[in-house]
Design a protein around this motif. Structure first.
Motif, PDB file in Angstrom:
ATOM      1  N   LEU A   4       0.729  -1.156   0.067  1.00 42.03           N
ATOM      2  CA  LEU A   4      -0.129   0.089  -0.037  1.00 42.03           C
ATOM      3  C   LEU A   4       1.086   1.111  -0.090  1.00 42.03           C
ATOM      4  O   LEU A   4       1.880   1.376   0.815  1.00 42.03           O
ATOM      5  CB  LEU A   4      -0.788   0.092   1.244  1.00 42.03           C
ATOM      6  CG  LEU A   4      -1.996   1.089   1.339  1.00 42.03           C
ATOM      7  CD1 LEU A   4      -2.987   0.982   0.393  1.00 42.03           C
ATOM      8  CD2 LEU A   4      -2.583   1.081   2.948  1.00 42.03           C
ATOM      9  N   ILE A   5       0.524   1.957  -0.795  1.00 43.31           N
ATOM     10  CA  ILE A   5       1.684   3.405  -0.906  1.00 43.31           C
ATOM     11  C   ILE A   5       0.630   4.706  -1.044  1.00 43.31           C
ATOM     12  O   ILE A   5      -0.402   4.526  -1.350  1.00 43.31           O
ATOM     13  CB  ILE A   5       2.475   3.503  -2.045  1.00 43.31           C
ATOM     14  CG1 ILE A   5       1.661   3.586  -3.555  1.00 43.31           C
ATOM     15  CG2 ILE A   5       3.269   2.038  -2.280  1.00 43.31           C
ATOM     16  CD1 ILE A   5       2.375   3.570  -4.780  1.00 43.31           C
ATOM     17  N   SER A   6       1.133   5.558  -0.246  1.00 46.26           N
ATOM     18  CA  SER A   6       0.250   6.688  -0.351  1.00 46.26           C
ATOM     19  C   SER A   6       0.526   7.803  -1.442  1.00 46.26           C
ATOM     20  O   SER A   6       2.016   7.767  -1.695  1.00 46.26           O
ATOM     21  CB  SER A   6       0.656   7.638   1.079  1.00 46.26           C
ATOM     22  OG  SER A   6       0.414   6.863   1.990  1.00 46.26           O
ATOM     23  N   PRO A 130     -16.306  -2.747   2.449  1.00 48.90           N
ATOM     24  CA  PRO A 130     -16.130  -3.897   3.549  1.00 48.90           C
ATOM     25  C   PRO A 130     -17.239  -3.232   4.532  1.00 48.90           C
ATOM     26  O   PRO A 130     -16.800  -2.065   5.141  1.00 48.90           O
ATOM     27  CB  PRO A 130     -14.886  -4.191   3.915  1.00 48.90           C
ATOM     28  CG  PRO A 130     -14.075  -2.888   3.408  1.00 48.90           C
ATOM     29  CD  PRO A 130     -14.597  -2.298   2.189  1.00 48.90           C
ATOM     30  N   GLY A 131     -18.024  -4.231   4.882  1.00 50.65           N
ATOM     31  CA  GLY A 131     -19.010  -3.786   6.128  1.00 50.65           C
ATOM     32  C   GLY A 131     -20.205  -2.920   5.699  1.00 50.65           C
ATOM     33  O   GLY A 131     -20.968  -2.618   6.699  1.00 50.65           O
ATOM     34  N   ALA A 147     -13.103  -5.249   0.393  1.00 47.56           N
ATOM     35  CA  ALA A 147     -13.426  -4.291  -0.757  1.00 47.56           C
ATOM     36  C   ALA A 147     -13.199  -5.163  -2.228  1.00 47.56           C
ATOM     37  O   ALA A 147     -11.993  -5.739  -2.149  1.00 47.56           O
ATOM     38  CB  ALA A 147     -12.702  -3.130  -0.592  1.00 47.56           C
ATOM     39  N   PHE A 148     -13.657  -4.705  -3.001  1.00 48.42           N
ATOM     40  CA  PHE A 148     -13.546  -5.060  -4.480  1.00 48.42           C
ATOM     41  C   PHE A 148     -13.717  -3.850  -5.290  1.00 48.42           C
ATOM     42  O   PHE A 148     -14.751  -3.195  -5.006  1.00 48.42           O
ATOM     43  CB  PHE A 148     -13.796  -6.242  -4.753  1.00 48.42           C
ATOM     44  CG  PHE A 148     -15.281  -6.590  -4.819  1.00 48.42           C
ATOM     45  CD1 PHE A 148     -15.938  -6.415  -5.986  1.00 48.42           C
ATOM     46  CD2 PHE A 148     -15.732  -6.902  -3.764  1.00 48.42           C
ATOM     47  CE1 PHE A 148     -17.362  -6.644  -5.993  1.00 48.42           C
ATOM     48  CE2 PHE A 148     -17.075  -7.090  -3.726  1.00 48.42           C
ATOM     49  CZ  PHE A 148     -17.843  -7.064  -4.662  1.00 48.42           C
ATOM     50  N   PRO A 222      -5.007  -4.528  -1.547  1.00 46.76           N
ATOM     51  CA  PRO A 222      -4.064  -4.134  -0.873  1.00 46.76           C
ATOM     52  C   PRO A 222      -4.647  -4.165   0.900  1.00 46.76           C
ATOM     53  O   PRO A 222      -5.760  -3.490   1.099  1.00 46.76           O
ATOM     54  CB  PRO A 222      -3.328  -3.031  -0.752  1.00 46.76           C
ATOM     55  CG  PRO A 222      -3.460  -2.666  -2.307  1.00 46.76           C
ATOM     56  CD  PRO A 222      -4.890  -3.377  -2.788  1.00 46.76           C
ATOM     57  N   ASP A 223      -4.155  -5.047   1.796  1.00 52.99           N
ATOM     58  CA  ASP A 223      -4.657  -5.124   3.045  1.00 52.99           C
ATOM     59  C   ASP A 223      -4.787  -3.725   3.643  1.00 52.99           C
ATOM     60  O   ASP A 223      -5.896  -3.424   4.281  1.00 52.99           O
ATOM     61  CB  ASP A 223      -3.827  -6.020   4.050  1.00 52.99           C
ATOM     62  CG  ASP A 223      -3.866  -7.368   3.549  1.00 52.99           C
ATOM     63  OD1 ASP A 223      -4.796  -8.016   2.811  1.00 52.99           O
ATOM     64  OD2 ASP A 223      -2.845  -8.284   3.771  1.00 52.99           O
ATOM     65  N   GLY A 224      -3.958  -2.882   3.552  1.00 55.36           N
ATOM     66  CA  GLY A 224      -3.851  -1.590   4.334  1.00 55.36           C
ATOM     67  C   GLY A 224      -5.162  -0.758   3.777  1.00 55.36           C
ATOM     68  O   GLY A 224      -5.751  -0.103   4.421  1.00 55.36           O
TER      69      GLY A 224
END
Length: 644
Positions: A4-6, A130-131, A147-148, A222-224
């Motif tokens: 994950l990148i910002s 998600p959720g 998420a997707f 990405p998990d983050g």
């Protein structure tokens, strides 16, 4: 590994793309009617579908960045004028039945500057949160757990996993117009309309494929990023945590892996009834995607063929091509294999360096330090074309193997090829031990194994590397064969740092290569070789010049008596040195984020270590070998691979 990148671009909300009115009375394939005219701007309507998805973020991607862009957004019109959408790209949350009705009145353009924008000219994206996003199931609504991202081509208003496949298949096909993607890449999807509402059409087969693809797509987020969306009450409209290239890499991965996903679904069908397939229990491919889209080494061209004599070294202008290496990667940017036309050089220190990086070239400041075979057989095989050697890695097991049909390594490593064709049987194998930092090399029929043990104390890896990638990972080492010492490099002290002392320390035309940091080492061997390198050092240029901060390895010596003993190699003692060159600091090709990517390397005799601060280093006029490097972004590499 999902990284994950910002970045400072607005939040990527991947929405399902589509255009025009969408209702049960419209075609189930989700296309807008051609020729529809509006007396006033009507909402842009469609559906978000895995099962029908309620409360998914949907937007119209006007700026082609694959992300939701908050205002203001500037659109250049055909007239040359600019239309500004102060509130950003049109966006809406989907409702029951996955339906959305998007206000696109912001696409109305003042007649004085140009024609109105047509939403059917732009792709749609959708993000399942998600959720919060609810999938309508036969037993009731169920919140998505991960998420997707989905998309649809311009003019398509159903946004589904299958429209995502169709869109990125189309984009990949446009990329390789001369080499269209083979039809078999899409397995048994022939006959399925990828744009349709498969639930409305009662197409259980398409629905099963779509649900499996949605799970596959979710596994690659990405998990983050997923955790951020799940833990911060996100509505999918924040500033983006994914880059544009990452969005496209996720889409191309769907195209790359759809055949395997489809095969898994087909194998689970009983009696031809796709409606009974429980896609939640299927074991799908586990494919990581490197969403930062790194620039990776894809080929090396080695020139070690003397064209005007039978002896090396020779003038660099008289060196002809003798080998070409091709590098293969996963969607996650992990090196899978190296194939060679001709013969590749084998460097145990570099093999150990790759194992330390876990196969991710992007973890290295300088990707794949050079090596080359000086055997004349390499040029002979090179002229035959084809693949003559293949190096494959199994990173999870800490192993690698080389399969060869050549005799290039017979004199230097004792390798006898197992046949006249590559057969997948190892002619050389390596085993890496992370705990002890040792690499074991074995050759069938060779009496003794060779063992390389890393010695990191005071090395560039010890001094320069932190916890974050990319890292240098250049260490000292101890190389033994059958227990006897073959060579050892031990770094001493932290080395000296100096300012550039040349007549033109900002000479960017000559690459600005100065020996501003020396890492001295002592060398020992099984023979009296300690004086071969004198006050030897690995030479680096660590500096910030011309607005570029870099850490470039310039020269490093090594001993290779086996190569020196070849009849066509005129080396007095086997003391060689690689001299490395990079993109000039003022070059348009320079990657400002990765300025340490090698351009060309020269194998020469070791003569002496540079004075600290000396330079700029000139390219040698004579060499045993040259190595030229070529790079591609991961997305471009994967697109090229799709057409194979």
């Amino acid at each position: 590994m999902k990284r994950l990148i910002s970045v400072t671009v607005p939040l990527l909300s991947l929405a399902i793309a589509g255009c025009g009115d969408e209702s049960d009375d419209l075609p189930v394939d989700g296309r807008e009617f051609d020729g529809v005219t509006y007396s006033e701007r009507a909402p842009y309507q469609g559906r978000v579908i895995d099962g029908y998805l309620n409360n998914a973020r949907v937007w119209l991607d006007l700026d082609d960045n694959g992300q939701y862009t908050a205002g203001p957004v500037e659109i250049e019109l055909d007239s040359g004028n600019t239309h500004i959408l102060e509130d950003g790209e049109p966006t809406v949350m989907s409702g029951p039945g996955g339906r959305f009705s998007m206000d696109v009145s912001a696409l109305d353009v003042p007649p004085s500057i140009g024609a109105n924008l047509d939403p059917r000219d732009y792709p749609l994206y959708a993000l399942a949160i998600p959720g919060q996003t609810l999938e309508e199931r036969s037993y009731g609504d169920e919140a998505v757990s991960r998420a997707f991202l989905m998309s649809a081509s311009p003019g398509v208003t159903n946004i589904t996993p299958l429209t995502t496949l169709a869109r990125f298949r189309s984009l990949a096909g446009q990329w390789n117009a001369e080499n269209p993607i083979p039809d078999n890449r899409f397995a048994d999807l022939d006959g399925i309309n990828l744009w349709k509402d498969y639930i409305l059409a009662n197409d259980d087969r398409a629905h099963a494929y779509a649900r499996a693809l949605a799970r596959f797509m979710a596994s690659q987020i990405p998990d983050g990023y997923n955790d951020y969306l799940a833990g911060n009450g996100s509505d999918g409209s924040e500033a983006s945590l994914l880059p544009r290239d990452g969005v496209y890499l996720l889409g191309y991965s769907v195209v790359q892996n759809v055949d395997e996903v489809i095969a898994i679904v087909d194998a689970a069908v009983s009696g031809g009834n796709y409606g009974n397939v429980d896609t939640d229990t299927l074991v799908l491919p586990d494919v990581d995607v490197e969403v930062s889209n790194p620039r990776l080494l894809v080929s090396q061209r080695i020139s070690a063929r003397p064209t005007r004599s039978d002896v090396l070294p020779t003038n660099t202008s008289d060196l002809g091509a003798s080998a070409e290496l091709s590098f293969e990667y996963s969607e996650g940017g992990r090196l899978l294999a190296v194939s060679s036309r001709g013969c590749m050089g084998i460097s145990l220190p570099e093999m150990a360096r790759l194992f330390q990086a876990d196969g991710y070239m992007t973890n290295l400041k300088t990707q794949w330090l050079p090596s080359s075979s000086l055997s004349p057989q390499s040029a002979v095989w090179y002229d035959e074309e084809g693949v003559h050697e293949r190096l494959e890695f199994a990173w999870e097991n800490g192993t690698a193997s080389l399969d060869t049909v050549t005799t290039c390594h017979e004199q230097t490593l004792g390798v006898t090829p197992g046949g006249t064709e590559l057969d997948g049987i190892s002619d050389i194998s390596w085993v890496w031990d992370e705990q002890t930092g040792t690499l074991l090399e074995s050759v069938p029929g060779r009496a003794d194994d060779r063992v390389l043990t890393l010695e990191e104390a005071n090395s560039p890896a010890d001094i320069l590397d932190g916890e974050q990638s990319p890292r240098d990972l250049v260490s000292g080492y101890r190389l033994t064969e059958g227990g006897g010492l073959e060579a050892a490099v031990e770094f001493a002290g932290g080395g000296a740092s100096c300012a550039p002392q040349g007549v033109a320390p900002n000479d960017t035309e000559r690459n600005g290569q100065y020996a501003t940091r020396l890492f001295p080492f002592s060398f020992t061997s099984d023979v009296a070789a300690s004086d071969l390198f004198g006050a030897g050092a690995y030479e680096y240029d660590l500096d910030e010049r011309n607005g570029v901060s870099f850490a470039r390895l310039l020269r490093f010596p090594f001993l290779d008596r086996a190569t020196a003993n070849r009849p066509e190699v005129d080396s007095a003692n086997g003391a060689f040195q690689w001299q490395l060159f990079y993109d000039a600091l003022n070059s348009e090709e320079l990657d400002m984020q990765r300025p340490n990517l090698l351009k060309t390397a020269y194998l020469v005799d070791f003569v002496a270590t540079s004075d600290c601060g000396g330079g700029p280093l000139d390219r040698p006029g004579r060499a045993y070998s040259t190595v030229e490097y070529e790079y591609q972004s991961l997305s471009d590499y994967l697109l090229d691979r799709l057409s194979e």
